[in-house]
Write a protein that holds these residues in place. Structure first.
Motif, short mmCIF file in Angstrom:
data_model
loop_
_atom_site.label_atom_id
_atom_site.label_comp_id
_atom_site.label_asym_id
_atom_site.label_seq_id
_atom_site.Cartn_x
_atom_site.Cartn_y
_atom_site.Cartn_z
N GLU A 95 0.83 -1.21 0.00
CA GLU A 95 0.00 0.00 0.00
C GLU A 95 0.86 1.25 0.00
OE1 GLU A 95 -3.63 2.06 2.57
OE2 GLU A 95 -2.78 0.13 3.19
N LEU A 96 1.96 1.23 0.73
CA LEU A 96 2.86 2.38 0.74
C LEU A 96 3.44 2.64 -0.64
CD1 LEU A 96 4.50 4.54 2.24
CD2 LEU A 96 6.20 2.79 2.75
N LEU A 97 3.84 1.58 -1.32
CA LEU A 97 4.40 1.76 -2.67
C LEU A 97 3.32 2.26 -3.64
CD1 LEU A 97 6.61 -1.46 -2.92
CD2 LEU A 97 7.37 0.91 -2.55
N LEU A 98 2.09 1.79 -3.46
CA LEU A 98 1.01 2.24 -4.35
C LEU A 98 0.71 3.72 -4.13
CD1 LEU A 98 -1.48 -0.76 -4.16
CD2 LEU A 98 -0.22 0.01 -6.18
N ARG A 99 0.60 4.13 -2.87
CA ARG A 99 0.23 5.52 -2.59
C ARG A 99 1.34 6.50 -2.97
NH1 ARG A 99 -3.99 6.87 1.08
NH2 ARG A 99 -5.27 5.08 1.65
N THR A 100 2.57 6.05 -2.95
CA THR A 100 3.68 6.94 -3.31
C THR A 100 4.03 6.85 -4.78
OG1 THR A 100 5.22 5.20 -2.59
CG2 THR A 100 4.66 6.92 -1.01
N GLY A 101 3.19 6.16 -5.58
CA GLY A 101 3.43 6.10 -7.02
C GLY A 101 4.59 5.22 -7.42
N ARG A 102 4.94 4.25 -6.61
CA ARG A 102 6.06 3.37 -6.92
C ARG A 102 5.57 1.93 -7.08
NH1 ARG A 102 10.07 4.33 -2.12
NH2 ARG A 102 8.10 4.44 -0.97
N ALA A 103 4.48 1.77 -7.81
CA ALA A 103 3.92 0.44 -8.00
C ALA A 103 4.88 -0.47 -8.76
CB ALA A 103 2.59 0.53 -8.74
N ALA A 104 5.71 0.10 -9.65
CA ALA A 104 6.65 -0.72 -10.42
C ALA A 104 7.64 -1.43 -9.51
CB ALA A 104 7.38 0.15 -11.43
N GLN A 105 7.99 -0.80 -8.38
CA GLN A 105 8.93 -1.44 -7.46
C GLN A 105 8.29 -2.63 -6.75
OE1 GLN A 105 10.73 1.34 -4.74
NE2 GLN A 105 10.96 2.94 -6.32
N ALA A 106 6.97 -2.65 -6.71
CA ALA A 106 6.29 -3.76 -6.05
C ALA A 106 6.09 -4.96 -6.96
CB ALA A 106 4.93 -3.29 -5.52
N ARG A 107 6.27 -4.77 -8.29
CA ARG A 107 5.99 -5.85 -9.23
C ARG A 107 6.90 -7.06 -9.08
NH1 ARG A 107 4.65 -9.59 -11.22
NH2 ARG A 107 3.65 -10.01 -13.23
#
Length: 775
Positions: free
Chosen positions: A246-258
């Protein structure tokens, strides 16, 4: 009589032979010497007396403690032991134990559904035993509906007695989430973390702190807080990873979560984490990953609506039309006969602003022979959320008369939407007061989201003053909630901006609503000009500007403005809405001049060629208590052409008129004709009552007045003979026209009135039989 007292220090009595003295407690001896003047001699063994009195005091003390214990033990769930009463050093905890007893009794009454006694016992018990966590949690849940602020304070006060209690902390965090009081919650969590030891409670608090910082959009602090979270147990690993995603999504870093997400698609991954993976897929526009997540969720719970609703919402956010349509079709096939599942999909459609989906769900419910009432309410709600009050009023007409037929526990939300639609459409003070009164009378059901929706709708409808009034009322119930505080600040800023605009001439000329005439006559002239020119939308905007800005001349001309509002409703919406607006106008106390202003509206409608609307308004004014002699004379002076004499001249003419109105769905005229036949029954009505009653059933159903329709049907069935045959024929005519739902309702009512009747049973079987579909 003489008196003599002797003291004896001996612990043993000295008894002479033949001693006949009287003894008290075997410590005081009395001898009376008979003389002319008698002598009373008391011999006191004072040491023996002190010992005897001490023994008696001790025995009396224990007897009193025993009696008190027996009296207390008569009450069920007694927590006070005999030693608690007998031992003075345990008296300090006696009040707490009596409080625990009252709390146990309150919990027992709660299980027996004796809520008043349970509420009283819990309050008394908690006042005596504030450290009783079970009683505090239960009382907070009871307060949650009527007084959420008090419930929150009750839980916060409990932290002083049990700061590390897991149940107390969990319920308090849940209340913070429901009431949306992030700032207050963050301060409390920080205070608890300062003293919380390592363990499950500390992890719960650290997780809550990260979530609160994310909700407050303080992302850098949230990332630091997540890094400082203590090592979670194996059971909490999924929660920790979900927070990270959720932190990565809210900070616009969804690519790092992939990277590494494919490993989470294993069978043992919790559903919460799988949904978070789906959120990442939506953010990355990865349809393949989302499809994999959806299939795994559905495979785990194939008969639960939740995974399918998540799929519909996710495909909608991903803007993939075909997968969303497939998910909707699959949902409707799986849960076609499940009313609660269809209601859940309709509620999701409201949140997604998809009225077409609500209509498709409504059709599925109709095919399953389920009530369609809730879906009509949903369509009205969508129109209100969009700020389209005209559409909301049109859809409101389809269901508002059925609100009174609902059970009391189901009536709150439809009644709220009905009052909200009328308030957003008119914006008059009485309509706003009606909404506020409904919310105040149903505090247990008036949640935070209800106030938020009402404020949003009034804002979008241009009634800023009404929205501000609702925000103030909401803050009295939820004083710490962030949405209401933000709405209050936003409305205050808007009011300040409007005030600044009013004193700036350049800004005053910039918008169609910003500039209003300085006097009431000029405003009425401008409004009449727009109505005469058929500029209905600008006229509506002008009326909204008058209601929202409330110029100084408005109180003196409020009746004249309201009369123009009635006229605009007739012109812009339909006759039913216009009649409702007229009734609202006449329900308030109006002077004779104000009612004559409504008579003038009747004349203007007739001058436009809208004789049907003029006749409806004419009838409403004539039937109102405000129809004085001058009003009646003014109505007569209009000389409106009246075809009622032709329509009611014979049974054939009346039936033909009814059929014409029913075919055109002109329910207002059909109801007017019914009222004329009731007020002035012609001679032929006694013989033709059955034909009129069958038409009345259809008209009442068209007006969504089911109780009145069933009452008319009952009159037909109870009479028997030709009247009962007319009722049977009416059901079969409806089946022939394809109105199977209404035919089933009538057939079931007939069978209820004629239990065991073969003809009624056969009629219901015909109505419930599957109808052929297709060409």
């Amino acid at each position: 009589m003489r008196l003599q007292i002797k003291l004896n220090r001996s612990l043993q009595r000295e008894l002479a032979p033949g001693d006949r003295r009287l003894w008290l407690l075997r410590s005081v001896a009395l001898r009376i010497e008979r003389h002319t003047n008698p002598l009373w001699v008391f011999e006191v063994y004072h040491r023996r007396l002190l010992l005897a009195l001490g023994v008696l005091a001790l025995v009396g003390y224990f007897l009193l403690a025993t009696a008190l214990y027996v009296w207390l033990d008569r009450k069920p769930h007694n927590q006070v032991a005999w030693f608690d009463l007998a031992a003075p050093w345990r008296w300090s905890g006696l009040q707490a134990k009596r409080g625990d007893t009252a709390i146990e009794a309150g919990l027992e009454q709660l299980r027996l559904r004796n809520y008043p006694d349970a509420f009283y016992q819990l309050r008394v018990g908690l006042a005596r035993s504030p450290a009783n966590i079970e009683g505090r949690l239960t009382l907070a849940r009871l307060f949650a509906g009527s007084d959420p602020t008090r419930a929150l304070t009750l839980l916060e006060d409990g932290l002083a007695h049990a700061p590390g209690d897991e149940r107390l902390v969990a319920l308090l965090l849940e209340f913070y989430t429901v009431l949306q009081v992030q700032e207050r919650a963050l301060a409390t969590v920080d205070r608890l973390l300062a003293t919380a030891p390592q363990g499950r409670v500390r992890f719960m608090l650290e997780r809550a702190r990260v979530t609160l910082l994310l909700q407050l959009q303080r992302y850098s602090e949230a990332e630091a807080a997540l890094a400082a979270v203590s090592a979670p147990a194996a059971a909490e690993e999924a929660t920790w990873r979900s927070l990270r995603l959720e932190l990565l999504l809210r900070t616009g870093r969804a690519a790092q979560a992939r990277p590494g997400l494919d490993a989470l698609l294993a069978d043992g991954t919790p559903a919460l984490l799988l949904r978070q993976v789906g959120e990442v897929a939506v953010a990355l526009d990865d349809a393949a990953l989302l499809q994999s997540v959806v299939r795994r969720l559905q495979a785990r719970e194939p008969e639960a609506p939740g995974p399918y609703l998540f799929a519909i919402q996710a495909w909608h956010r991903l803007k993939r039309v075909s997968p969303q349509a497939n998910a909707e079709r699959e949902y409707l096939q799986l849960f076609a006969g499940n009313d609660s599942a269809l209601q859940a999909l309709a509620a999701l459609a409201v949140n997604l602003d998809q009225p077409d989906l609500v209509n498709r769900v409504r059709q599925a419910a109709a095919s399953a022979r389920l009530s369609q009432f809730a879906y009509r309410v949903h369509l009205t709600e969508i129109a209100l959320r969009r700020g389209d009050t005209d559409t909301a009023m049109r859809t409101l007409r389809d269901w508002e008369s059925g609100v009174e037929t609902l059970p009391a526990q189901q009536r709150f939300y439809p009644e709220f939407i009905r009052r909200l639609a009328r308030g957003a459409f008119a914006g008059t003070p009485d309509q706003v007061t009606s909404v506020l009164g409904h919310l105040a009378a149903n505090r247990f059901q008036a949640r935070l989201q209800i106030y938020d929706l009402a404020i949003t709708v009034f804002e979008k409808s241009g009634h800023a003053a009404a929205a501000d009034q609702l925000a103030r009322a909401g803050l009295q119930v939820y004083p710490y909630s962030a949405p209401l505080l933000a709405a209050g600040q936003r409305l205050a800023a808007g009011e300040a901006a409007r005030a600044a605009t009013a004193v700036t001439s350049e800004a005053a000329a910039s918008g169609p609503e910003a500039s209003l005439p300085l006097t009431g006559p000029l405003a009425l002239a401008e409004l009449d000009r727009r109505l005469a020119a058929d500029e209905l939308a600008p006229a509506r905007d002008f009326l909204r500007a008058v209601r929202s800005q409330r110029p100084a001349w408005l109180p003196a001309f409020e009746a004249a403005v309201a009369a123009r509002d009635v006229e605009l409703t007739f012109l812009a919406i339909d006759a039913i809405a216009g009649r409702t607006a007229a009734r609202s106008y006449l329900d308030r106390h109006r002077s004779e001049d104000a009612v004559l202003g409504l008579v003038a509206v009747t004349g203007r409608l007739a001058g436009r060629g809208r004789l049907t609307d003029a006749r409806l308004l004419y009838d409403e004014i004539a039937a109102s208590p405000a129809a004085t002699g001058a009003v009646t004379a003014a109505l007569s002076a209009l000389a409106l052409p009246d075809d009622s004499a032709t329509q009611t001249a014979s049974e054939t003419a009346a039936v033909a008129a009814f059929d014409r109105f029913i075919a055109a769905a002109d329910w207002a005229q059909a109801e007017r004709l019914l009222r004329q036949l009731r007020d002035k029954p012609p001679e032929w009505l006694a013989a033709g009552a059955s034909e009129v009653k069958t038409r009345e059933v259809v008209v009442r159903l068209g007006l969504d007045q089911r109780p009145l329709a069933l009452a008319a049907l009952k009159e037909l069935v109870v009479k028997g003979g030709a009247a009962r045959g007319a009722a049977f024929r009416l059901v079969r005519d409806m089946l022939a026209r394809g109105e199977q739902d209404q035919a089933i309702v009538l057939a079931r009512e007939i069978l209820k009135l004629l239990p065991g009747d073969p003809a009624a049973t056969r009629l219901l079987q015909e109505a419930e039989a599957p109808r052929p579909t297709g060409p």
